[in-house]
Design a protein around this motif. Structure first.
Motif, PDB file in Angstrom:
ATOM      1  N   THR A  57     -30.158  21.335 -19.304  1.00 43.62           N
ATOM      2  CA  THR A  57     -29.071  20.985 -20.217  1.00 43.62           C
ATOM      3  C   THR A  57     -27.920  21.978 -20.139  1.00 43.62           C
ATOM      4  OG1 THR A  57     -30.032  22.246 -22.065  1.00 43.62           O
ATOM      5  CG2 THR A  57     -30.731  19.958 -21.801  1.00 43.62           C
ATOM      6  N   GLN A  58     -28.155  23.149 -19.557  1.00 41.78           N
ATOM      7  CA  GLN A  58     -27.119  24.175 -19.457  1.00 41.78           C
ATOM      8  C   GLN A  58     -26.430  24.166 -18.103  1.00 41.78           C
ATOM      9  OE1 GLN A  58     -29.896  27.359 -20.479  1.00 41.78           O
ATOM     10  NE2 GLN A  58     -28.916  27.510 -22.480  1.00 41.78           N
ATOM     11  N   ARG A  59     -26.683  23.118 -17.346  1.00 39.09           N
ATOM     12  CA  ARG A  59     -26.009  22.946 -16.056  1.00 39.09           C
ATOM     13  C   ARG A  59     -25.462  21.526 -15.981  1.00 39.09           C
ATOM     14  NH1 ARG A  59     -30.983  25.338 -14.434  1.00 39.09           N
ATOM     15  NH2 ARG A  59     -31.708  23.258 -13.802  1.00 39.09           N
ATOM     16  N   VAL A  63     -21.237  20.644 -18.653  1.00 40.98           N
ATOM     17  CA  VAL A  63     -20.999  22.072 -18.876  1.00 40.98           C
ATOM     18  C   VAL A  63     -19.741  22.509 -18.142  1.00 40.98           C
ATOM     19  CG1 VAL A  63     -21.952  24.381 -18.559  1.00 40.98           C
ATOM     20  CG2 VAL A  63     -23.464  22.492 -19.188  1.00 40.98           C
ATOM     21  N   TRP A  64     -19.587  22.035 -16.903  1.00 35.71           N
ATOM     22  CA  TRP A  64     -18.392  22.381 -16.129  1.00 35.71           C
ATOM     23  C   TRP A  64     -17.139  21.853 -16.806  1.00 35.71           C
ATOM     24  CZ3 TRP A  64     -14.563  19.498 -13.840  1.00 35.71           C
ATOM     25  CH2 TRP A  64     -13.719  20.188 -12.955  1.00 35.71           C
ATOM     26  N   LEU A  65     -17.194  20.620 -17.314  1.00 33.64           N
ATOM     27  CA  LEU A  65     -16.040  20.027 -17.993  1.00 33.64           C
ATOM     28  C   LEU A  65     -15.661  20.834 -19.228  1.00 33.64           C
ATOM     29  CD1 LEU A  65     -13.992  17.712 -18.402  1.00 33.64           C
ATOM     30  CD2 LEU A  65     -15.795  16.484 -19.662  1.00 33.64           C
ATOM     31  N   GLY A  66     -16.659  21.178 -20.038  1.00 37.18           N
ATOM     32  CA  GLY A  66     -16.373  21.940 -21.244  1.00 37.18           C
ATOM     33  C   GLY A  66     -15.795  23.308 -20.950  1.00 37.18           C
ATOM     34  N   GLY A  67     -16.383  24.010 -19.962  1.00 37.37           N
ATOM     35  CA  GLY A  67     -15.894  25.348 -19.635  1.00 37.37           C
ATOM     36  C   GLY A  67     -14.504  25.338 -19.038  1.00 37.37           C
ATOM     37  N   SER A  68     -14.239  24.388 -18.140  1.00 35.27           N
ATOM     38  CA  SER A  68     -12.931  24.354 -17.473  1.00 35.27           C
ATOM     39  C   SER A  68     -11.822  23.936 -18.436  1.00 35.27           C
ATOM     40  CB  SER A  68     -12.978  23.414 -16.274  1.00 35.27           C
ATOM     41  OG  SER A  68     -13.333  22.097 -16.678  1.00 35.27           O
ATOM     42  N   THR A  69     -12.074  22.925 -19.276  1.00 36.58           N
ATOM     43  CA  THR A  69     -11.038  22.501 -20.218  1.00 36.58           C
ATOM     44  C   THR A  69     -10.807  23.549 -21.302  1.00 36.58           C
ATOM     45  OG1 THR A  69     -12.750  21.263 -21.425  1.00 36.58           O
ATOM     46  CG2 THR A  69     -11.370  20.033 -19.868  1.00 36.58           C
ATOM     47  N   LEU A 110     -21.713  18.603 -27.321  1.00 37.75           N
ATOM     48  CA  LEU A 110     -22.733  17.682 -26.797  1.00 37.75           C
ATOM     49  C   LEU A 110     -23.771  18.432 -25.968  1.00 37.75           C
ATOM     50  CD1 LEU A 110     -23.733  14.816 -26.545  1.00 37.75           C
ATOM     51  CD2 LEU A 110     -22.160  14.471 -24.623  1.00 37.75           C
ATOM     52  N   VAL A 111     -23.326  19.434 -25.226  1.00 36.80           N
ATOM     53  CA  VAL A 111     -24.266  20.265 -24.466  1.00 36.80           C
ATOM     54  C   VAL A 111     -25.248  20.948 -25.412  1.00 36.80           C
ATOM     55  CG1 VAL A 111     -24.464  22.352 -23.060  1.00 36.80           C
ATOM     56  CG2 VAL A 111     -22.750  20.633 -22.491  1.00 36.80           C
ATOM     57  N   ARG A 112     -24.726  21.493 -26.518  1.00 41.51           N
ATOM     58  CA  ARG A 112     -25.613  22.174 -27.471  1.00 41.51           C
ATOM     59  C   ARG A 112     -26.581  21.202 -28.140  1.00 41.51           C
ATOM     60  NH1 ARG A 112     -26.521  26.780 -30.123  1.00 41.51           N
ATOM     61  NH2 ARG A 112     -27.291  26.632 -32.252  1.00 41.51           N
TER      62      ARG A 112
END
Length: 321
Positions: A57-59, A63-69, A110-112
């Motif tokens: 769930t942490q990959r 996760v990439w979308l949330g971190g980049s935005t 959503l990731v969390r």
């Protein structure tokens, strides 16, 4: 680290079986969740499977979308106004940051949610309950994996799903003494109560096999525990000395001051780096010895030994696998 420590359980089935009351409570929990938590093989497979699910769930794209935005939303108001294309256009310079941050927050939330859902899987809830029961019965846990409690990889904090705390259970001998001295057990034939019956015959149990010995901690592992939290300053100090030397040399050159004192800082920086390299090499060797020791503890646990609680340094080593 990976497979080197995944088999080291927080508590073994042999340790649980040493206290019949704890074993009975654990089996009740296991019946409710459909898992035999006293079976080391089943628990090892369960933890490996659920850990993979939690870490998954942490990959991934979310996760990439949330971190980049999130990164784009934070730097946009500072970067866009200085770009020629957005000069004099405050709406384009600042407005896009809002939607970017909304998308970032939604994605990371959503990731969390998915991460927390995996942590609260019924089988893991039952296992944390098992660990809480073991603690309540005075059975010391070898370690509690950081991921199981939702803590960071360094093991800090309480965690999102900590092991539940239960009131301590008194030792069996104290409980038996208290029940034998209660008024319900004081009646005799002279007082009109029923005559005491003869004690039932207790069948002799077969002799227990020799206990499995826990391997002693090697001196190298003790040294690793001492050095694990020491160091890490050599790189920073070395770079500071280099920068100080370069700045001092430039200043001395521009003012006609002798540069020898400033240049001396560069060799000192090299010496600091060499000292750090030696310490890092020594720590890596000791870490390998610590890993071998943990592996020997796994073998002893698999053979029925009750492995003692790990030191904070070894717990961090296991959690960082």
């Amino acid at each position: 680290m990976g497979a080197a420590t995944v088999d080291l359980l927080p508590v073994s089935g042999a340790a649980l079986s040493a206290d019949p009351r704890a074993l009975a409570a654990v089996r009740t929990v296991g019946t409710h969740h459909g898992v035999d938590y006293s079976d080391d093989t089943a628990v090892t497979a369960l933890l490996a499977e659920r850990r993979r699910a939690v870490e998954a769930t942490q990959r991934g794209p979310l996760v990439w979308l949330g971190g980049s935005t999130l990164t784009a939303g934070v730097i946009w108001p500072f970067l866009a106004p200085i770009l020629p294309a957005f000069a004099g256009k405050p709406v384009l310079a600042y407005a896009p940051a809002g939607p970017l941050l909304v998308v970032a927050v939604a994605a990371l939330a959503l990731v969390r949610v998915r991460w927390k859902r995996e942590l609260t899987h019924p089988a893991l809830v039952g296992y944390r309950e098992t660990l809480g029961i073991a603690r309540a019965h005075g059975i010391r846990l070898t370690h509690v994996p950081a991921w199981l409690e939702g803590r960071s990889s360094t093991g800090g904090g309480k965690g999102a799903t900590p092991v539940p705390t239960h009131p301590p259970v008194p030792p069996a001998t104290a409980q038996a003494a208290a029940s034998s001295s209660s008024p319900d057990h004081e009646g005799t034939a002279d007082e009109g109560g029923p005559a005491p019956q003869a004690a039932p015959q207790i069948r002799a149990l077969p002799a227990a096999s020799a206990p499995v010995l826990v391997p002693p901690k090697p001196p190298a592992v003790t040294e690793y525990e001492h050095l694990a939290d020491i160091g890490g300053w050599h790189d920073e100090t070395g770079w500071l000395l280099v920068f100080a030397g370069l700045i001092g040399t430039a200043w001395a050159y521009s003012t006609g001051f002798p540069v020898g004192y400033a240049v001396l800082l560069v060799p000192v920086a090299i010496l600091v780096w060499l000292a750090g390299s030696r310490q890092g090499h020594e720590k890596n060797q000791l870490r390998e010895e610590a890993l071998k020791y943990v592996k020997s503890l796994e073998a002893a646990q698999a053979s029925g030994a009750h492995v003692p609680e790990l030191s904070p340094q070894l717990r961090e080593l296991v959690d960082g696998d």
